[in-house]
Design a protein around this motif. Structure first.
Motif, short mmCIF file in Angstrom:
data_model
loop_
_atom_site.label_atom_id
_atom_site.label_comp_id
_atom_site.label_asym_id
_atom_site.label_seq_id
_atom_site.Cartn_x
_atom_site.Cartn_y
_atom_site.Cartn_z
N PRO A 55 4.73 -2.98 -5.24
CA PRO A 55 3.65 -2.36 -6.03
C PRO A 55 2.95 -1.26 -5.23
O PRO A 55 2.83 -1.33 -4.00
N TYR B 260 -0.63 1.03 -5.01
CA TYR B 260 -2.03 1.12 -5.45
C TYR B 260 -2.51 2.54 -5.22
O TYR B 260 -2.60 2.98 -4.06
N LEU C 25 3.71 1.37 -11.31
CA LEU C 25 3.18 2.02 -10.10
C LEU C 25 3.86 1.34 -8.93
O LEU C 25 3.44 0.25 -8.52
N MET D 238 0.83 -1.21 0.00
CA MET D 238 0.00 0.00 0.00
C MET D 238 0.86 1.26 0.00
O MET D 238 2.04 1.24 0.25
N GLN E 202 10.49 -4.10 -10.68
CA GLN E 202 9.88 -4.88 -9.60
C GLN E 202 10.71 -6.07 -9.15
O GLN E 202 10.39 -6.71 -8.16
N LEU F 285 -9.52 4.90 -7.90
CA LEU F 285 -9.79 3.84 -8.87
C LEU F 285 -9.72 4.38 -10.30
O LEU F 285 -9.38 3.66 -11.23
N TYR F 286 -10.05 5.64 -10.44
CA TYR F 286 -9.96 6.27 -11.76
C TYR F 286 -8.51 6.28 -12.26
O TYR F 286 -8.24 5.95 -13.42
N ARG G 251 8.69 -2.50 -16.21
CA ARG G 251 8.07 -2.80 -14.93
C ARG G 251 8.69 -4.03 -14.29
O ARG G 251 9.00 -4.04 -13.09
N ARG H 13 -6.15 4.23 -11.36
CA ARG H 13 -5.80 2.85 -11.69
C ARG H 13 -6.36 2.46 -13.06
O ARG H 13 -5.72 1.75 -13.84
N ALA H 14 -7.59 2.93 -13.34
CA ALA H 14 -8.26 2.52 -14.58
C ALA H 14 -7.68 3.22 -15.81
O ALA H 14 -7.68 2.66 -16.90
N VAL H 15 -7.17 4.43 -15.63
CA VAL H 15 -6.71 5.20 -16.79
C VAL H 15 -5.33 4.73 -17.27
O VAL H 15 -4.94 4.99 -18.40
N PRO I 200 -1.86 -1.59 -18.78
CA PRO I 200 -1.48 -2.79 -18.01
C PRO I 200 0.04 -2.93 -17.84
O PRO I 200 0.47 -3.82 -17.10
N THR I 201 0.83 -2.11 -18.50
CA THR I 201 2.27 -2.16 -18.28
C THR I 201 2.75 -0.98 -17.43
O THR I 201 3.95 -0.75 -17.30
#
Lengths: 305, 305
Positions: A197, A199, A215, A1, A190, A203-204, A186, A206-208, A211-212
């Motif tokens: 990671p 988060y 964060l 987190m 990592q 959520l917006y 990534r 995260r959604a925008v 997938p690569t």
């Protein structure tokens, strides 16, 4: 987190896509007068650590070198939005926004930083660079954000953000993210023991992202954050910006009228949602309502032009 | 990072949305004959650990209780696709697919498992339950997948997968993911020391999931995986299925014609992309080309009806 409280975290300078063009000589003169001031204030990066400042100066120099001829030389923002602070001098911010020339695929390049003292005695420092393309291409936008709230940890957001729904357009995913093997950056980061990671509380956000997207939180007691930025983050950020310039900003793509409308509408939603999610809630807390309104109004004015 | 090699990992039974309805008595008779066999084979979960079997039986009972009257009683798949194995008896799979009745919002409920011995001497065991809605509603699909390749680790994928682009439809994000505080389940799991984020090797799988998706690896030497499933995963999986049934499957939503077309088209892309990404590459490796073709052909036949 996150190491940073969701209430403090700001994604403020990113994912905004004002479409502003200079139309009159007055604007030009005003912006020309304020350009050096705004740019100089941003380039100071007075609160960033040496490796972050070095990285940002290098990235902005690359943008100047490779894309300078496609951008207006002057800042699009009025001077009081280019650099501002709160009345108690606990928070300062600098924004430098250059619009693309009408002949180019670049909508804008936005660099900036925010610094504010935290009630805990520490400080929050955000440094960002984002670059947006127009609907004449569907190529991803560029996004870099470094968020530091303690000397021993840092949040990094680094991505080429997609312009299309990756499910409805699987060939877009293949073209920009799979065939390019963007995920290797990534994976490389990592694999480091100092990296976990991250988060986003939004959520917006995260959604925008793609997938690569990178964060991550960097936290270390054995290796300094500065060293990690120099050894690990800087090469990846420079690689990704270089890739974005060569393969997105400077590569012409066939985009028909219906696609342009789709891209424009999606970007419109992004702009409005970004104001709602990030600016509307964060700026008043950090800078007070008066300054927040001034900055928000200036940006909204550009959005609605 | 994944504990399972990308080359072994299969997302096979999930995110497929065949829209099959019984149209003739022959089909009914055939499927009726094979129903008990297929369901019984699936419900054995012969290779799953006791808590995984217990969880799956409970979830499937809930589906029966709450949604049974909206589903065909018999399996939609021919018997040779309901249960199959390879010639060397190192790999077995069981699939049980029940189509929704035309009067319901449910497209299908698909449960299943795959088990195969690994060259390393271990075994890979995948257990999954997915449930899909028709384009008469825009509510998310349900997805649960448990992937175990060693006694001390487990990958969990648990999500309500969105039906719409969350950027172009921010109210969809708000309605199904923000206002419902779905992220609390992920937060709760990821607070456990045994849990680390999992990145699917498929960018498509990452993209198709929601920003509140649970993608985690559980690995522990102090607490058994079985205990973690019982204490932590089962309550969350049951909560999420209950929420999905009450707020998605059984709640009517206003969806106009253009939205229906959009949802249908997006689901069509999902189906085709899933075949390409998961089935086409994984099944031949696990079961040999002949069996893979048989299963793939049966599913493709449904897709193209």
């Amino acid at each position: 987190m996150a190491v940073i409280s969701p209430n403090v975290l700001v994604h403020f300078p990113v994912i905004t896509t004002p479409k502003v063009r200079f139309t009159g000589s007055r604007s030009k003169v005003r912006c020309s007068n304020s350009m050096d001031y705004g740019k100089a204030k941003m380039m100071e990066f007075p609160y960033a650590s040496a490796p972050i400042k070095k990285l940002m100066v290098e990235l902005l120099s690359t943008v100047d070198d490779k894309l300078g001829s496609s951008l207006h030389a002057t800042s699009t923002l009025p001077s009081h939005v280019q650099h501002f602070g709160n009345s108690t001098r606990t928070a300062q911010a600098s924004l430098h926004l250059r619009s693309g020339l009408p002949s180019s695929q670049i909508d804008l390049v936005l660099g900036g930083w925010i610094h504010c003292k935290l009630p805990s005695g520490g400080a929050l420092s955000i440094t960002s660079l984002s670059a947006y393309l127009t609907s004449s291409t569907d190529a991803p936008h560029f996004l870099l954000e470094l968020i530091q709230s303690s000397p021993t940890s840092l949040v990094l957001i680094l991505d080429l953000t997609p312009r299309k729904d990756l499910i409805l357009y699987p060939e877009y995913l293949k073209n920009y993210y799979e065939d390019t093997q963007l995920d290797r950056h990534r994976q490389r980061l990592q694999a480091l023991p100092e990296v976990t990671p991250y988060y986003s509380p939004s959520l917006y956000i995260r959604a925008v992202l793609s997938p690569t997207a990178i964060l991550v939180t960097l936290a270390s007691e054995s290796k300094s954050i500065e060293q990690l930025i120099e050894d690990d983050i800087s090469p990846i950020a420079k690689d990704l910006l270089h890739f974005w310039i060569e393969s997105c900003a400077c590569l012409a793509r066939e985009v028909d009228a219906s696609e342009r409308a789709y891209l424009a509408e999606r970007d419109r939603v992004i702009k409005n949602k970004t104001i709602e999610v990030d600016l509307g809630s964060s700026l008043p807390r950090l800078f007070g309502q008066e300054i927040a309104d001034r900055v928000l109004d200036a940006l909204k004015e550009y959005y609605n032009k």
